[in-house]
Write a protein that holds these residues in place. Structure first.
Motif, mmCIF file in Angstrom:
data_model
loop_
_atom_site.group_PDB
_atom_site.id
_atom_site.type_symbol
_atom_site.label_atom_id
_atom_site.label_comp_id
_atom_site.label_asym_id
_atom_site.label_seq_id
_atom_site.Cartn_x
_atom_site.Cartn_y
_atom_site.Cartn_z
ATOM 1 N N ARG A 1 -19.481 -53.447 -16.528
ATOM 2 C CA ARG A 1 -20.013 -53.270 -17.884
ATOM 3 C C ARG A 1 -20.874 -52.015 -17.955
ATOM 4 O O ARG A 1 -20.797 -51.254 -18.927
ATOM 5 C CB ARG A 1 -20.827 -54.500 -18.267
ATOM 6 N N TYR A 2 -21.667 -51.776 -16.919
ATOM 7 C CA TYR A 2 -22.518 -50.582 -16.908
ATOM 8 C C TYR A 2 -21.668 -49.322 -16.786
ATOM 9 O O TYR A 2 -21.921 -48.326 -17.482
ATOM 10 C CB TYR A 2 -23.508 -50.669 -15.748
ATOM 11 N N ASP B 1 -18.579 -48.895 -17.755
ATOM 12 C CA ASP B 1 -17.902 -48.679 -19.045
ATOM 13 C C ASP B 1 -18.836 -48.035 -20.056
ATOM 14 O O ASP B 1 -18.386 -47.313 -20.960
ATOM 15 C CB ASP B 1 -17.386 -50.007 -19.594
ATOM 16 N N GLU B 2 -20.131 -48.277 -19.879
ATOM 17 C CA GLU B 2 -21.128 -47.720 -20.797
ATOM 18 C C GLU B 2 -21.428 -46.260 -20.488
ATOM 19 O O GLU B 2 -21.531 -45.427 -21.402
ATOM 20 C CB GLU B 2 -22.411 -48.554 -20.712
ATOM 21 N N VAL B 3 -21.583 -45.920 -19.209
ATOM 22 C CA VAL B 3 -22.105 -44.583 -18.857
ATOM 23 C C VAL B 3 -21.021 -43.597 -18.430
ATOM 24 O O VAL B 3 -21.217 -42.378 -18.549
ATOM 25 C CB VAL B 3 -23.164 -44.692 -17.736
ATOM 26 N N GLN C 1 -19.807 -41.092 -20.915
ATOM 27 C CA GLN C 1 -20.839 -40.114 -21.260
ATOM 28 C C GLN C 1 -21.002 -39.040 -20.181
ATOM 29 O O GLN C 1 -21.908 -38.224 -20.239
ATOM 30 C CB GLN C 1 -22.181 -40.833 -21.477
ATOM 31 N N CYS D 1 -16.944 -44.146 -11.072
ATOM 32 C CA CYS D 1 -16.301 -44.057 -12.381
ATOM 33 C C CYS D 1 -14.787 -43.921 -12.245
ATOM 34 O O CYS D 1 -14.024 -44.429 -13.078
ATOM 35 C CB CYS D 1 -16.857 -42.868 -13.159
ATOM 36 N N ALA E 1 -27.947 -50.825 -14.417
ATOM 37 C CA ALA E 1 -27.472 -52.044 -15.078
ATOM 38 C C ALA E 1 -28.631 -52.936 -15.475
ATOM 39 O O ALA E 1 -28.614 -53.544 -16.561
ATOM 40 C CB ALA E 1 -26.503 -52.784 -14.156
ATOM 41 N N THR F 1 -30.258 -51.388 -18.541
ATOM 42 C CA THR F 1 -29.406 -51.374 -19.732
ATOM 43 C C THR F 1 -29.134 -52.776 -20.270
ATOM 44 O O THR F 1 -29.096 -52.991 -21.487
ATOM 45 C CB THR F 1 -28.066 -50.678 -19.404
ATOM 46 N N PHE F 2 -28.935 -53.733 -19.359
ATOM 47 C CA PHE F 2 -28.598 -55.097 -19.780
ATOM 48 C C PHE F 2 -29.542 -56.106 -19.122
ATOM 49 O O PHE F 2 -29.107 -56.965 -18.346
ATOM 50 C CB PHE F 2 -27.154 -55.427 -19.396
#
Length: 475
Positions: free
Chosen positions: A245-246, A248-250, A253, A260, A300, A303-304
Motif C-alpha cells: 500500500r505504501y 503504491d502511494e509513493v 511520485q 518499486c 508506512a 502514512t497509514f
C-alpha cells in the motif's frame, strides 16, 4: 526469612524429584531417539563451531550451543535446557510455596509435562525454551520468598542467559522491567499492591540485555543488538499489505526505492518473502535491503498510522490464539543433513533414524486436542486468580500473576505485532499460565488450611478454658 535447609532423606527425595523432572522435560528427545531439530537449528550449530555471525541471527544462542561442541554431542543441548528449566521451576516453587514443596514441585513437573508443550520446546535445539524460563526467573527474583543469597545469584545468572539468547526475549524482558517499576511505584500508594524486590530482577534483565551487544562486540567487533530487525519488520509489512500500500502511494511520485520495480511481485507471506522464491535476494538480501527496509517501514507508519495499528492488533490477537505444539517439527531429511555430517558425524545414525525423520511425520493432533483447551483455560484462569489474590491480599500470588499476564500479552505483541505470528512463539510461554494456576491454587489451599488450623486451635483453647471454669465452679 530463608527456608529451612533440607537434610537427610528429604534432601535425597528432593534430588530424586529434580532428576525426574529433568527426565520429563527431555522425554520427547528420548522418545525421538535424538534431539529435535528445527529449521533454525542449523544456523546455531554452525555458529557454535565457526563463531562467525549470520546476519539474520544473534550470536548468543550460537555461543550457548558450544556446550554441545565441548561435550562432542548434540544431546548436551536438550540436557542443558532441561537442567536449567528444572532449576528455575524448582526455585520458583521454593519461593512461592511454604509447605510440601517437594511434592508440589514434582506435581508441577508432571502437570507441565502432560498438559503443555514445554517438554517439546525443551527437547529442541532452539532458544525457545528460554522465553518462559526468563519470565519465570524474573517473577521469582521479584516476588519469591526465602531463597538464600547464592540461590538468588544462580537464578539471576540463568535468567540473564535466558534473556540474551533471542531478541524477542530481550524485548519482553524490557517490557517486564517497566511492569516492575509500575508495580513498585503502585505499592507505595496501595497496600494491596505487592512490592517487588528490585535489585535482583533488574540486574538480571539489564545484564541479559547487555549480553547481546557485548557478545557481538567480542566476536564481531560491533556493539549491536541485531542487524536484521528492519528487514524482518519489512517482511511483516509485506504480509499484512502495508508495504504494498505504501509503495503504491509513493512509487508513482518517483520515490527512489529499488522495491518499486518489484512491488507487484511481492509474495503473500513474510516467510515466502525471506526464504522462498521472491525478489528479496535479487534486491541484495539482508545487508543491501537494511536501509531501504527502514525507509519503507517508517514511511508506512507515518502514512497509514491507523491501518498499521489495526494490523498490529490483528496480529497480536492471532498470536495470542496460536498455541499449538509441534509447529514445523517435520522430517529433516535434507535440511540438517550436511551440518550433521560435518559437525556430529558419529551421531548421524541417531539423527537419520530418529522418529522425526520418519514418514509420516510426528502427529501432534491428539496431543493438541487436549492440551490446547487446558492451556486456554489456564490463560483465562490466571486473570481471575489475580483478582482473587488481590482481594485476599495475597501479594506473592498477585505479583506472580501480574508478571505472567503481562509477559503472555507482551510476548504476543513482540512476536505478533512486531514480527510474524507463529504457534511456536506463544506455545513456548503459555505453560506459565498453568504453572501460575497451580501455584495460586496451592497457596490458596494452604492459606485456608492455615486459617482452619488456627480456628480449630482457638476453639480447642476456648473449650479447655470453659472446662477449667466449670471444674473450678464445681469444686
Amino acid at each position: 526469612m530463608s527456608r529451612v535447609p533440607l537434610t537427610g532423606w528429604k534432601l535425597g527425595y528432593h534430588a530424586l524429584t529434580f532428576v525426574l523432572v529433568v527426565g520429563l522435560l527431555m522425554a520427547p528427545a528420548l522418545w525421538n531417539g535424538y534431539p529435535l531439530i528445527y529449521f533454525d537449528s542449523e544456523d546455531y550449530v554452525e555458529m557454535a563451531f565457526s563463531l562467525q555471525p549470520i546476519i539474520w541471527r544473534i550470536m548468543t544462542y550460537g555461543v550457548f550451543c558450544t556446550i554441545a561442541k565441548a561435550f562432542g554431542t548434540l544431546w548436551a543441548v536438550p540436557l542443558a535446557h532441561a537442567i536449567l528449566t528444572t532449576w528455575v521451576l524448582h526455585e520458583a516453587v521454593m519461593g512461592f510455596i511454604g509447605r510440601w514443596r517437594h511434592m508440589v514441585f514434582l506435581g508441577v513437573g508432571l502437570a507441565l509435562a502432560l498438559f503443555t508443550g514445554l517438554p517439546w520446546v525443551s527437547s529442541q535445539v532452539l532458544a525457545d525454551v528460554f522465553a518462559g524460563v526468563a519470565i519465570l526467573g524474573v517473577a521469582t527474583l521479584a516476588f519469591g520468598e526465602g531463597l538464600q543469597t547464592w540461590r538468588r545469584f544462580c537464578l539471576m545468572v540463568i535468567t540473564a542467559i535466558s534473556i540474551c539468547v533471542h531478541m524477542s526475549h530481550v524485548a519482553v524482558a524490557a517490557g517486564l522491567l517497566l511492569v516492575l517499576v509500575v508495580v513498585w511505584l503502585g505499592s507505595r500508594f496501595m497496600l494491596r499492591m505487592p512490592r517487588p524486590r528490585m535489585f535482583c530482577p533488574v540486574a538480571a534483565i539489564v545484564g541479559g540485555i547487555l549480553l547481546v551487544p557485548l557478545t557481538h562486540q567480542l566476536l564481531m567487533g560491533r556493539f549491536v543488538f541485531s542487524e536484521s530487525g528492519q528487514v524482518l519488520q519489512l517482511a511483516l509489512f509485506i504480509q499484512n499489505g502495508m508495504a504494498k500500500r505504501y509503495l503504491d502511494e509513493v512509487c508513482p511520485q518517483g520515490a527512489d526505492l529499488e522495491m518499486c520495480e518489484h512491488k507487484d511481485e511481492l509474495p503473500r507471506t513474510a516467510d515466502e518473502f525471506l526464504w522462498g522464491p521472491s525478489p528479496f535476494n535479487e534486491m541484495g538480501g539482508w545487508t543491501a535491503m537494511h536501509d531501504e527496509a527502514s525507509q519503507i517501514v517508517s514511511g508506512a507508519i507515518r502514512t497509514f498510522p491507523a491501518e498499521v495499528l489495526q494490523a498490529a492488533w490483528a496480529n497480536t490477537w492471532e498470536q495470542l490464539n496460536s498455541i499449538e505444539s509441534g509447529e514445523d517439527l517435520v522430517p529433516m531429511t535434507w535440511h540438517f543433513v550436511r551440518t550433521q555430517l560435518r559437525r556430529y558425524p558419529d551421531e548421524f545414525k541417531q539423527f537419520r533414524f530418529a522418529r522425526q525423520q520418519r514418514r509420516p511425520p510426528i502427529d501432534f493432533f491428539a496431543m493438541n486436542s487436549f492440551q490446547i483447551p487446558i492451556n486456554w483455560g489456564a490463560e483465562l484462569l490466571t486473570p481471575i486468580l489475580l483478582a482473587v489474590a488481590w482481594k485476599r491480599r495475597d501479594r506473592t500470588t498477585t505479583g506472580l500473576a501480574i508478571i505472567v499476564v503481562a509477559a503472555i500479552i507482551g510476548n504476543a505483541i513482540v512476536c505478533g505485532a512486531l514480527s510474524n505470528p507463529h504457534d511456536r512463539y506463544q506455545n513456548r510461554v503459555v505453560w506459565l499460565a498453568l504453572f501460575t494456576a497451580i501455584i495460586g491454587a496451592v497457596r490458596l489451599d494452604q492459606r485456608f488450611a492455615g486459617q482452619r488450623r488456627i480456628a480449630i486451635r482457638m476453639e480447642n483453647e476456648a473449650l479447655a478454658v470453659e472446662a477449667a471454669r466449670g471444674k473450678n465452679v464445681s469444686s
